[in-house]
Design a protein around this motif. Structure first.
Motif, PDB file in Angstrom:
ATOM      1  N   GLY A 143       9.026   5.837  -7.840  1.00 18.37           N
ATOM      2  CA  GLY A 143       8.375   4.792  -8.619  1.00 18.37           C
ATOM      3  C   GLY A 143       7.187   4.162  -7.934  1.00 18.37           C
ATOM      4  O   GLY A 143       6.422   3.430  -8.568  1.00 18.37           O
ATOM      5  N   ASN A 144       7.010   4.415  -6.651  1.00 18.61           N
ATOM      6  CA  ASN A 144       5.915   3.782  -5.908  1.00 18.61           C
ATOM      7  C   ASN A 144       4.700   4.675  -5.742  1.00 18.61           C
ATOM      8  O   ASN A 144       3.622   4.179  -5.419  1.00 18.61           O
ATOM      9  N   HIS A 145       4.879   5.948  -5.902  1.00 19.54           N
ATOM     10  CA  HIS A 145       3.771   6.885  -5.776  1.00 19.54           C
ATOM     11  C   HIS A 145       3.405   7.419  -7.150  1.00 19.54           C
ATOM     12  O   HIS A 145       4.228   7.447  -8.068  1.00 19.54           O
ATOM     13  N   LEU A 146       2.173   7.838  -7.282  1.00 17.50           N
ATOM     14  CA  LEU A 146       1.688   8.376  -8.540  1.00 17.50           C
ATOM     15  C   LEU A 146       1.406   9.870  -8.378  1.00 17.50           C
ATOM     16  O   LEU A 146       1.171  10.349  -7.259  1.00 17.50           O
ATOM     17  N   VAL A 147       1.450  10.574  -9.466  1.00 16.74           N
ATOM     18  CA  VAL A 147       1.244  12.014  -9.407  1.00 16.74           C
ATOM     19  C   VAL A 147       0.547  12.486 -10.671  1.00 16.74           C
ATOM     20  O   VAL A 147       0.785  11.942 -11.763  1.00 16.74           O
TER      21      VAL A 147
ATOM     22  N   SER B 280      12.209  15.277  -7.843  1.00 17.83           N
ATOM     23  CA  SER B 280      10.958  16.022  -7.669  1.00 17.83           C
ATOM     24  C   SER B 280       9.783  15.139  -8.023  1.00 17.83           C
ATOM     25  O   SER B 280       9.850  14.276  -8.892  1.00 17.83           O
ATOM     26  N   SER B 281       8.656  15.321  -7.325  1.00 21.48           N
ATOM     27  CA  SER B 281       7.467  14.516  -7.562  1.00 21.48           C
ATOM     28  C   SER B 281       6.412  15.285  -8.320  1.00 21.48           C
ATOM     29  O   SER B 281       5.293  14.817  -8.448  1.00 21.48           O
ATOM     30  N   GLU B 282       6.717  16.474  -8.821  1.00 28.36           N
ATOM     31  CA  GLU B 282       5.707  17.309  -9.437  1.00 28.36           C
ATOM     32  C   GLU B 282       5.669  17.140 -10.952  1.00 28.36           C
ATOM     33  O   GLU B 282       6.690  16.903 -11.598  1.00 28.36           O
ATOM     34  N   LEU B 283       4.446  17.304 -11.486  1.00 25.11           N
ATOM     35  CA  LEU B 283       4.248  17.392 -12.924  1.00 25.11           C
ATOM     36  C   LEU B 283       3.572  18.736 -13.200  1.00 25.11           C
ATOM     37  O   LEU B 283       2.574  19.063 -12.559  1.00 25.11           O
ATOM     38  N   THR B 284       4.121  19.473 -14.147  1.00 28.94           N
ATOM     39  CA  THR B 284       3.646  20.832 -14.404  1.00 28.94           C
ATOM     40  C   THR B 284       2.987  20.928 -15.772  1.00 28.94           C
ATOM     41  O   THR B 284       3.571  20.507 -16.784  1.00 28.94           O
ATOM     42  N   GLN B 285       1.778  21.482 -15.796  1.00 25.35           N
ATOM     43  CA  GLN B 285       1.050  21.712 -17.042  1.00 25.35           C
ATOM     44  C   GLN B 285       0.650  23.176 -17.135  1.00 25.35           C
ATOM     45  O   GLN B 285       0.418  23.833 -16.111  1.00 25.35           O
TER      46      GLN B 285
ATOM     47  N   LYS C  49       0.854  -1.185   0.000  1.00 27.76           N
ATOM     48  CA  LYS C  49       0.000   0.000   0.000  1.00 27.76           C
ATOM     49  C   LYS C  49       0.886   1.230   0.000  1.00 27.76           C
ATOM     50  O   LYS C  49       1.907   1.269   0.695  1.00 27.76           O
ATOM     51  N   TYR C  50       0.492   2.235  -0.753  1.00 26.28           N
ATOM     52  CA  TYR C  50       1.224   3.490  -0.799  1.00 26.28           C
ATOM     53  C   TYR C  50       0.223   4.641  -0.693  1.00 26.28           C
ATOM     54  O   TYR C  50      -0.903   4.548  -1.187  1.00 26.28           O
TER      55      TYR C  50
ATOM     56  N   ASP D 191      10.629  15.864 -13.596  1.00 27.36           N
ATOM     57  CA  ASP D 191      11.852  15.071 -13.598  1.00 27.36           C
ATOM     58  C   ASP D 191      11.575  13.582 -13.791  1.00 27.36           C
ATOM     59  O   ASP D 191      12.344  12.878 -14.451  1.00 27.36           O
ATOM     60  N   SER D 192      10.486  13.092 -13.208  1.00 25.71           N
ATOM     61  CA  SER D 192      10.208  11.659 -13.282  1.00 25.71           C
ATOM     62  C   SER D 192       9.898  11.204 -14.698  1.00 25.71           C
ATOM     63  O   SER D 192       9.991  10.008 -15.003  1.00 25.71           O
ATOM     64  N   LEU D 193       9.573  12.144 -15.588  1.00 24.47           N
ATOM     65  CA  LEU D 193       9.264  11.779 -16.971  1.00 24.47           C
ATOM     66  C   LEU D 193      10.507  11.364 -17.745  1.00 24.47           C
ATOM     67  O   LEU D 193      10.404  10.843 -18.845  1.00 24.47           O
ATOM     68  N   ARG D 194      11.665  11.588 -17.159  1.00 21.90           N
ATOM     69  CA  ARG D 194      12.892  11.083 -17.780  1.00 21.90           C
ATOM     70  C   ARG D 194      12.981   9.558 -17.628  1.00 21.90           C
ATOM     71  O   ARG D 194      13.707   8.894 -18.368  1.00 21.90           O
ATOM     72  N   THR D 195      12.226   9.028 -16.656  1.00 24.05           N
ATOM     73  CA  THR D 195      12.268   7.592 -16.360  1.00 24.05           C
ATOM     74  C   THR D 195      10.965   6.881 -16.707  1.00 24.05           C
ATOM     75  O   THR D 195      10.993   5.737 -17.154  1.00 24.05           O
TER      76      THR D 195
END
Lengths: 117, 108
Positions: free
Chosen positions: B94-98, B1-6, A58-59, B25-29
């Motif tokens: 990788g475990n959280h979504l944004v 960073s965990s943010e996505l900017t639109q 769970k997260y 930043d996560s979009l590089r992965t």
């Protein structure tokens, strides 16, 4: 029919608790990662939590960690969200969503939670 | 960073092409998925798994990615495409979504 149906929303006072349910039908529920996503009125989408196929992983988003608990009952094809210590900023539509191929491919219609005195 | 900017809002003339971007930043992965939401409705996925469309989504919707930027392109926008669009991906762990903050698309 493949669908997700949320229930349990309503008006609750700050500091109180509420439990949401999401009933799944039309697909093999225990094969999918499930999520809760919320949306404050007039605002954007916010991921809240996910739970693995069997419920072992769970997260949580930082905004709800320690207050919300996700669970599932695969024998009942149902996803739950226990929400404790509710705050005004938790007011939102709460959607359950199925995760497949790294996307939310199926959404419920949402249930509204209003935290207000 | 965990943010996505639109960008908050974009407009396009009927029948023209529009690109909606999402930076993080996560979009590089990780790849982004894209969602369309019309007022009073739940979101629906329009792009998943880099550049795949679910059945029922018109082929005028496509996606691309470069570096820290993911893009959703609508080629020949229609009136019914007027909606809010959200990108989604994993965060750096990788475990959280944004989600991105969303882009409101107006078709003129």
């Amino acid at each position: 029919q493949v669908q997700l149906v949320e229930s349990g929303g309503g008006v609750v006072q700050p500091g109180r608790s509420l439990r949401l349910s999401c009933a799944a039908s039309g697909f093999t529920f225990n094969r999918y990662v499930m999520n809760w996503v919320r949306q404050a009125p007039g605002k954007g989408l916010e991921w809240v939590t996910l739970i693995s196929f069997d419920g072992t992983d769970k997260y949580y988003a930082a905004s709800v960690k320690g207050r919300f608990t996700v669970s599932r009952d695969n024998s009942k094809n149902t996803l739950y969200l226990q929400m404790n210590s509710l705050r005004s900023e938790d007011t939102a539509f709460y959607y359950c969503a199925r995760r497949r191929l790294d996307a939310f491919d199926l959404w419920g219609q949402g249930t509204l939670v209003t935290v207000s005195s | 960073s965990s943010e996505l900017t639109q960008d908050p809002a974009v407009s396009v003339a009927l029948g023209q092409t529009v690109k909606i971007t999402c930076r993080g930043d996560s979009l590089r992965t990780y790849y982004a998925s894209w969602y369309q939401q019309k007022p009073g409705q739940a979101p629906i996925v329009v792009i998943y798994d880099r550049n795949n469309r679910p059945s029922g989504i018109p082929d005028r919707f496509s996606a691309s990615s470069s570096g820290n930027t993911a893009s959703l392109t609508i080629t020949g926008a229609q009136a019914e495409d007027e909606a809010a669009y959200y990108c989604n991906s994993r965060d750096g762990s990788g475990n959280h979504l944004v989600f991105g903050g969303g882009t409101s698309l107006t078709v003129l």
